[in-house]
Scaffold this active site. Sequence first.
Site, PDB file in Angstrom:
ATOM      1  N   HIS A 193       0.829  -1.217   0.000  1.00  0.00           N
ATOM      2  CA  HIS A 193       0.000   0.000   0.000  1.00  0.00           C
ATOM      3  C   HIS A 193       0.865   1.269   0.000  1.00  0.00           C
ATOM      4  CE1 HIS A 193      -3.281  -2.824   0.661  1.00  0.00           C
ATOM      5  NE2 HIS A 193      -2.495  -3.373   1.565  1.00  0.00           N
ATOM      6  N   GLU A 245      -2.442   0.663   7.659  1.00  0.00           N
ATOM      7  CA  GLU A 245      -1.569  -0.450   7.295  1.00  0.00           C
ATOM      8  C   GLU A 245      -0.334   0.044   6.566  1.00  0.00           C
ATOM      9  OE1 GLU A 245      -3.328  -3.444   4.760  1.00  0.00           O
ATOM     10  OE2 GLU A 245      -1.343  -4.326   4.441  1.00  0.00           O
ATOM     11  N   HIS A 295       2.760  -6.857   4.735  1.00  0.00           N
ATOM     12  CA  HIS A 295       1.383  -6.385   4.899  1.00  0.00           C
ATOM     13  C   HIS A 295       0.911  -6.632   6.320  1.00  0.00           C
ATOM     14  CE1 HIS A 295      -0.058  -5.563   0.713  1.00  0.00           C
ATOM     15  NE2 HIS A 295       1.128  -6.128   0.469  1.00  0.00           N
ATOM     16  N   GLU A 329       1.778 -11.398   6.255  1.00  0.00           N
ATOM     17  CA  GLU A 329       0.751 -10.621   6.957  1.00  0.00           C
ATOM     18  C   GLU A 329       1.173 -10.662   8.426  1.00  0.00           C
ATOM     19  OE1 GLU A 329      -2.530 -10.153   3.856  1.00  0.00           O
ATOM     20  OE2 GLU A 329      -1.728  -9.016   5.528  1.00  0.00           O
TER      21      GLU A 329
HETATM   22 ZN   LIG Z   1      -2.301  -5.173   2.746  1.00  0.00          ZN
END
Ligand SMILES: [Zn+2]
Length: 751
Positions: A579, A594, A647, A711
């Site tokens: 992102h 995030e 992420h 993640e």
């Molecule tokens: Zn993400």
Amino acid sequence: MAAELKQIFIFLAIIFLIIFIAPAVLAQNSIFFNGENITAQIHTINQNGELLIKARDLAELLNTKLSWQPALKSLEMKSEGVNIKLMAASTYIQIGNNAIKTKSGLQLVDNQAYVPLAKTIEAFGYLLEYQQDNQELYIYQPETTIRDVSWQEDGNQLRIKMNEITPYRVLHSEDGRTITIEIDKARIDKEFSDNVSNNNYYLKVVNVPNRALLRLIIKSKNPIPFQLDGGVYETDDALILSFLPQLKRIYFNANNELNIQATGEIGDPEIEYLNDGQEMLVDIPSVVTGNYQLDLQDNPLVKSVKVIQKSLDPVVLRVKVQFSKGEVFQPLNNVNSNILSFRPGQRAQITNLDYHSGQLSFYASSALKPELFLLTKPPRLVINLFNTERGSGVRDQLKINDSKLKRVRTARFDDQTVRLVADLASLTNYELTEHKESGLFKYTISFKNQFKSITSQANQNYQYLNIDLTGKTDYEIKKFNYPHRLVIDFKNTYNNLDQLKLPEYYAPLVKDIRSSNYMLEGEEVTRLVFELSNYYSHKIESPPGSSQIKIALARKYFNESEKIEPQIKDHLIVVDAGHGGFDPGAIGRNGLNEKSCNLAIALKVRNILKAKGHNVLLTRSKDNFLSLQKRVKFANKINAEIFVSIHANSFTNPSSGGVETHYNNANPASRLFAEKIHDKLGRSLGINDRGIKESNFYVIKYTKMPSVLVEVAFLSNPREEKLLGSSKFQQKAASLIVDGILDYLEEKEGR
Ligand SMILES: [Zn+2]
């Protein structure tokens, strides 16, 4: 008092029964005793809108002694100090020494005595709850008794002492002036409103008859400094409500010091002097106005003191002191944590005003809080020094005329302020520092260069880097290899690079640009680093000491005689922070984006790898948007050896949490890479291990090299959001990712 109170309760109960129960009771009721449906086991009748129960059933239910005197037609019930008498043909119930009127009183039906259910039961200290919608009447034995309600800790805590903590609710009214504490299945022991009511507070106790609960209502003329969060806690035998400290007193002590006293500990205040020191604002966090005393005794130094609640969220109390001319009060170190003290200050002497190479300095005989501000037309910096006077070595004018300053003027601005005015060559940044030097306080104002722009143009053979500064500057250019980079150290230059708009890509030759600051021989240096995608020859094309620096990079050597060693094959690792820019990614419940924790972790991964001598590139090193295609293209184009995308996860259920590592089978080596990384993260990150997953994320599907997507944790989980925002956790995640990367590279090389 106790008897009176009981009477009030009974009175309320009567009213309640008349209004609510009476009509409903005429219909078929279900009656529950301590949760058990006893409707079928007892005999009841309705009379005059009142529910009566057979006295023997009641005696059995409450385990009371029952005696019947046929001659007098009188009934007596006794239990644990409560004595009740009813007589036929009387509508009164005698409870101890009191007589309460009922509608029906004692009734004889089929030679059996019936007594009013509600009043008798309440007389024995039981609680009634009537649920009107399903017409159910509940009788409870109280589960707790409130023994005392009192202030503790100088009025900062309210203690509700009770036998046992039953379910309770604390409600805070919108205007903040009422707190209601509802306690289920509770009765009170004695009157304690007087313990609590004072100038500030008024306590009312209400027995809510149809709901089997007690309400303690605390009202105040001021907003009550109560915060639900952390404001209530329980001990074995008490419920404690904690209040923020209140202002208690403002007074002068024997040493002529101004004191601000609160009922509890005072945190660090913010102190500001206005109107050239004639006014002082003291902003005190987490303290509220109370019923404070203002005790200034006509002190000639102070004109007025005003107190306001500056804000309630966050709680800030402001004390505004206006001084009579001449004296400023300066804060003293706290001796008592409940008191802030201020002493009338003596004027500090300003001495030895001096300037050289961009630095203006002077000494003061005591610590100052200089006020600095820039004026634009003409450009100048104004420095107000409150409560000072000019001493030796401070002339009216100091002529300078260099690239930053024309001159410095000094003047007594008013009878307590010395003002310095620096006439600037152009608007510039400055920095004020204070250090102690042989008992004096030295203040230095450094006027700095800053970056105007950094641009880059490329032609077939060269790529030019243009660095434009606000003034001539000392700089040094160095080149390092593996990773290839060009480093420029600037002296006396303010690092304003984050305010500049830099091109996203410096391609073809420059991969990234970053900056840092460090101390070199006692002087702060701003370092600019151009990360190069390979070794390139460079040449400085601007004259030395210029404010415009021009550097050319060439794919071929500028100097044909210059030889470089053959290229060593090195691991090139690409780290991708997910992102960025307008795409925040997931957003935590407390607002953490995030994109920013991804970037923080990616930067930490890079730093650790770099410190270990590895070659790392980031897809983004700033908060900018980058398409998935661009990220993949970048890694493929520079032929990265491995690719890690970072992420944070999110899910609708806030309790979901843990770390996951994703890979895609497009590159068969990705699975091993994921295993190596997850082996570290799953085991040691300290959160739930959610395992390795095969996924189709774009960045791991289309990158040609082994790649994983981590993640790290769940932003939707408030606990993990807190972790993701903490630098410690980020560092831990980064170092585990690095361990996994190195494990993978090691194993791969070993094959
Ligand atoms: Zn993400």
